[in-house]
Enzyme design. Sequence first.
Site, PDB file in Angstrom:
ATOM      1  N   ARG A 188       0.863  -1.010  -0.071  1.00  0.00           N
ATOM      2  CA  ARG A 188       0.038  -0.090   0.071  1.00  0.00           C
ATOM      3  C   ARG A 188       0.738   1.399   0.096  1.00  0.00           C
ATOM      4  O   ARG A 188       1.813   1.084   0.421  1.00  0.00           O
ATOM      5  CB  ARG A 188      -1.015   0.065   1.303  1.00  0.00           C
ATOM      6  CG  ARG A 188      -2.059   1.141   1.091  1.00  0.00           C
ATOM      7  CD  ARG A 188      -2.734   1.142   2.726  1.00  0.00           C
ATOM      8  NE  ARG A 188      -3.447   2.451   2.451  1.00  0.00           N
ATOM      9  CZ  ARG A 188      -3.874   3.288   3.760  1.00  0.00           C
ATOM     10  NH1 ARG A 188      -3.743   2.719   4.718  1.00  0.00           N
ATOM     11  NH2 ARG A 188      -4.847   4.182   3.446  1.00  0.00           N
ATOM     12  N   HIS A 189       0.277   2.424  -0.917  1.00  0.00           N
ATOM     13  CA  HIS A 189       1.282   3.548  -0.545  1.00  0.00           C
ATOM     14  C   HIS A 189       1.411   4.207   0.982  1.00  0.00           C
ATOM     15  O   HIS A 189       0.685   3.427   1.787  1.00  0.00           O
ATOM     16  CB  HIS A 189       0.291   4.535  -1.176  1.00  0.00           C
ATOM     17  CG  HIS A 189      -1.028   4.915  -0.718  1.00  0.00           C
ATOM     18  ND1 HIS A 189      -1.290   5.621   0.719  1.00  0.00           N
ATOM     19  CD2 HIS A 189      -2.183   4.584  -1.095  1.00  0.00           C
ATOM     20  CE1 HIS A 189      -2.451   5.668   0.716  1.00  0.00           C
ATOM     21  NE2 HIS A 189      -3.064   4.881  -0.329  1.00  0.00           N
ATOM     22  N   GLY A 190       2.175   4.962   1.182  1.00  0.00           N
ATOM     23  CA  GLY A 190       2.461   5.484   2.570  1.00  0.00           C
ATOM     24  C   GLY A 190       1.609   6.642   2.957  1.00  0.00           C
ATOM     25  O   GLY A 190       0.758   6.839   2.265  1.00  0.00           O
ATOM     26  N   GLY A 203       0.050   0.044  -4.471  1.00  0.00           N
ATOM     27  CA  GLY A 203      -1.368   0.270  -4.815  1.00  0.00           C
ATOM     28  C   GLY A 203      -2.171   0.781  -3.574  1.00  0.00           C
ATOM     29  O   GLY A 203      -1.411   1.613  -2.877  1.00  0.00           O
ATOM     30  N   ALA A 241       1.394   1.767   4.246  1.00  0.00           N
ATOM     31  CA  ALA A 241       2.460   0.866   3.898  1.00  0.00           C
ATOM     32  C   ALA A 241       2.580  -0.273   4.202  1.00  0.00           C
ATOM     33  O   ALA A 241       3.274  -1.108   4.172  1.00  0.00           O
ATOM     34  CB  ALA A 241       3.763   1.615   4.272  1.00  0.00           C
TER      35      ALA A 241
END
Length: 458
Positions: A80-82, A346, A389
């Site tokens: 996952r994005h931060g 993602g 994240a």
Amino acid sequence: MKITYFLTNFLITSLGVMVGLSFSKLARPTIPAIAHYFGTKGRYEEMNPHLLDDILFVNRSLLAPPSPDCRAIHVVSVIRHGTRYPTTKNVKRIARLFDLVMSDASDSASRLSDIKTWKMWYTEDMDGRLVEKGRDDHRHLAMRLAGSFPTLISEDHLRANRIEFITSSKHRCVDSVKAFQEGLHRLWDVQDMDYKHYVDDSLMRFFDHCERFVESVENNKTALKEVERFKSSAEMDALRRKLSNRLEIPYNQITPEMAEAVFFLCSYEFAIKSENSPWCDLLDESDAQVLEYKNDLKQYWKRGYGHDINRKSSCPLFHDIFKRLDKVANDYRFGEVKKTATIQVGHAETLLPLLSLMGFFKDEKPLTADNFSSQHNRTFRSSQIVPYAANLVFVLYECSDGLRVQLFLNEKPMTFPSINHSAPLYETVRKHYLKLLHGCDFNKECDVPQPKLRNTEL
């Protein structure tokens, strides 16, 4: 003389107590007491508190290969994005809360002194963009994964283009995958290479391309009826009344959305700035549990087990992961493994459907508006599954008895459902998911049949 002595001691003691009280008021805990309930807006460090002492710490005892004769040959990760700013929608909600409290809250409310000095600094153009903490999330994760799997994520493999980087088109994901590469470049002091990645929304944002999901869940107001029902529950009503009393604002103005805005504001201030905001003081642990459950209901019914299409929409990503592992297995048998690592970035909405499709975190009873009190020990808890994240990592090993696979969620080992082995044979895992591997056709699951138009020509 005695009177002077006792008076002096009394004054010193009183001063000490006053200083102590003053200090205790100023010395706020750095971590909000409710931080473990922030769901998809929670910090990664809450799930891995050892990182607060050493952000690059790798627990090698959890990373041992299946047996000493095993060798890692590929790693596939979905990340996952931060940490990000609030979306425009939530910035507007926070602004409404701020205006309400500034204009209507009683000046005599004991909890308001610090809130009154707080400045509204969120702007609509932030709109979910990655913050510096979010870049650090990925820089540091990259370094830890390189330390965890040094034979797969190495400078030589990076230079030889054996590590593939894929991302969602969303700016927070693109910036995250760049930060991940920056972390590797810093680790190895690489200064003569550019960052390289591919955008693939069919994998990282499959939900946007699934017509049945968009029509029956995303754009269907009744799909999340359990969430709407919970907004009117006794638990939410009690929470709203407590906030009304604490702020001395009429109950009817503390809507469920305003209560949730307090929760979100506390979580954003902490995740982005590492601050225990005075807004957090408005909620106690029982309040946070109610709001966490409300958000888990949303994730469950929109991204998890609530509707079958939620899970089935992730078929493209599921197949892609196994195709990559199959290709590596084939390359290994008949020649050299061409790729050593796949890094895919993602969203929480990418990970939750995939994990649900694969049978993880499935509770005996569905999450509903009525069973909050019996779901305290539920396994479907987004705070623990998809913080910022969050990462799902598959590691394929070559062993003397065949290929084996290990699975990690947020850098902790996880076993496949109904497979009682920490590193089962890859063929065992394939057999377990055989029905999905031979089915789970995206077009079949996601296409919405068009109504046949009658020919009315005369």
